[in-house]
Design an enzyme around this catalytic site. Structure first.
Site, PDB file in Angstrom:
ATOM      1  N   TYR A  17       1.045  -1.794  -0.404  1.00  0.00           N
ATOM      2  CA  TYR A  17      -0.447   0.666   0.024  1.00  0.00           C
ATOM      3  C   TYR A  17       1.309   0.751   0.501  1.00  0.00           C
ATOM      4  CZ  TYR A  17      -3.577  -3.341   1.382  1.00  0.00           C
ATOM      5  OH  TYR A  17      -4.179  -4.097   1.783  1.00  0.00           O
ATOM      6  N   HIS A  22      -4.298   6.344  -1.173  1.00  0.00           N
ATOM      7  CA  HIS A  22      -5.067   6.070   0.301  1.00  0.00           C
ATOM      8  C   HIS A  22      -3.512   6.070   1.235  1.00  0.00           C
ATOM      9  CE1 HIS A  22      -8.388   5.524   1.776  1.00  0.00           C
ATOM     10  NE2 HIS A  22      -8.477   3.911   2.551  1.00  0.00           N
ATOM     11  N   ASN A  68      -9.078   1.478   7.994  1.00  0.00           N
ATOM     12  CA  ASN A  68     -10.778   1.370   8.835  1.00  0.00           C
ATOM     13  C   ASN A  68     -11.008   1.469  10.621  1.00  0.00           C
ATOM     14  OD1 ASN A  68     -11.792   1.091   6.359  1.00  0.00           O
ATOM     15  ND2 ASN A  68     -12.755  -0.143   5.957  1.00  0.00           N
ATOM     16  N   ASP A  93      -5.989  11.429   2.680  1.00  0.00           N
ATOM     17  CA  ASP A  93      -6.492  11.704   1.054  1.00  0.00           C
ATOM     18  C   ASP A  93      -8.122  11.925   1.026  1.00  0.00           C
ATOM     19  OD1 ASP A  93      -7.993   8.585   0.506  1.00  0.00           O
ATOM     20  OD2 ASP A  93      -6.589   9.185   2.067  1.00  0.00           O
ATOM     21  N   ASN A 114     -13.048   6.401   5.247  1.00  0.00           N
ATOM     22  CA  ASN A 114     -13.104   5.143   6.491  1.00  0.00           C
ATOM     23  C   ASN A 114     -12.353   5.356   7.723  1.00  0.00           C
ATOM     24  OD1 ASN A 114     -16.011   4.384   6.058  1.00  0.00           O
ATOM     25  ND2 ASN A 114     -13.959   2.589   4.331  1.00  0.00           N
TER      26      ASN A 114
END
Length: 196
Positions: A17, A22, A68, A93, A114
Site C-alpha cells: 500500500y 490512500h 478502517n 486523502d 473510513n
C-alpha cells in the site's frame, strides 16, 4: 518532556500500500519525521516518532491497524497524553478534492472517509482538526475503493510530491501559528492551468 501535539497520518501498513493514494497521510508524517530528525519505533498498534516543531514537542504516528480501524491506534494515544482534541491533527486523502488541493479544517464529518470515521467513533467527537489532501476526481466507471488503493499515475507524481511538501509545511504551521493562520495560508484553491 510531555507531548504537546499529535499529528496522525492515516494509511495502510505494508509495502503493498506504500505508494497508493490512500497512504498520503503516512507520506506526510514520514516526510515530517525526516525533516525534523525523528526516529520511528513501533508501539503496540502504531508506529511513532517524536519531533520538535517550533520548540513544541510533537508526536507523529501511523496506525498499524489498517485504515478502517485507525481510531483504535489514534484514540489511546490522545487519551494517554491527555491532550485536548484541538491538538490532534489527522492527515488523510480525499477523493472529493481535486488532485493537489489541501483543505485544513478544525472539525467536521468523516466525508465518507473510513479512517476519519473510525477516529470519530473512537474518540467520540467531530471536533478535531483534519488536513485533507486531494486525490480526486474518481474517473467514471471506476470503483472509489479500487481508486484509492491504486498508485498514482506517473504524470501525477510531481503534483503529489508538491502536495506532500505543502502538507508538511501546513502541519508545521498548524503547530506553530495555530489553525486559523494555517487555514488562511494553505486552503487557497489550486486552480487548474489555463487551456492552451
Amino acid at each position: 518532556m510531555a507531548v504537546e501535539y499529535v499529528v496522525a497520518g492515516l494509511g495502510n501498513p505494508g509495502d503493498r500500500y506504500r505508494k497508493t493514494r490512500h497512504n498520503l497521510g503516512f507520506a506526510v508524517v514520514e516526510a515530517l519525521a525526516r525533516s525534523r530528525g525523528g526516529r520511528w519505533r513501533e508501539s503496540g498498534r502504531r508506529r511513532q516518532a517524536r519531533v520538535a516543531i517550533g520548540g513544541r514537542d510533537v508526536l507523529l504516528l501511523e496506525p498499524l491497524t489498517f485504515m478502517n480501524l485507525s481510531g483504535d491506534a489514534v484514540g489511546p494515544v490522545v487519551d494517554a497524553e491527555r491532550l485536548p482534541y484541538s491538538r490532534l491533527l489527522v492527515v488523510c486523502d480525499d477523493i472529493a478534492l481535486p488532485l493537489a488541493q489541501l483543505r485544513l479544517r478544525p472539525g467536521g464529518s468523516d466525508g465518507g472517509h473510513n479512517g476519519l470515521k473510525s477516529v470519530i467513533e473512537r474518540i467520540g467527537t467531530l471536533d478535531f482538526p483534519r488536513l485533507r489532501m486531494g486525490v480526486g476526481p474518481v474517473p467514471p466507471r471506476v470503483d472509489a475503493a479500487e481508486f484509492v488503493l491504486a498508485e498514482f499515475l506517473p504524470e501525477e507524481e510531481t503534483a503529489v510530491g508538491e502536495m506532500v511538501e505543502a502538507a508538511v509545511q501546513c502541519a508545521a504551521a498548524w503547530v506553530v501559528d495555530g489553525i486559523s493562520r494555517a487555514m488562511g495560508r494553505y486552503n487557497a484553491r489550486k486552480e487548474p492551468p489555463a487551456p492552451a
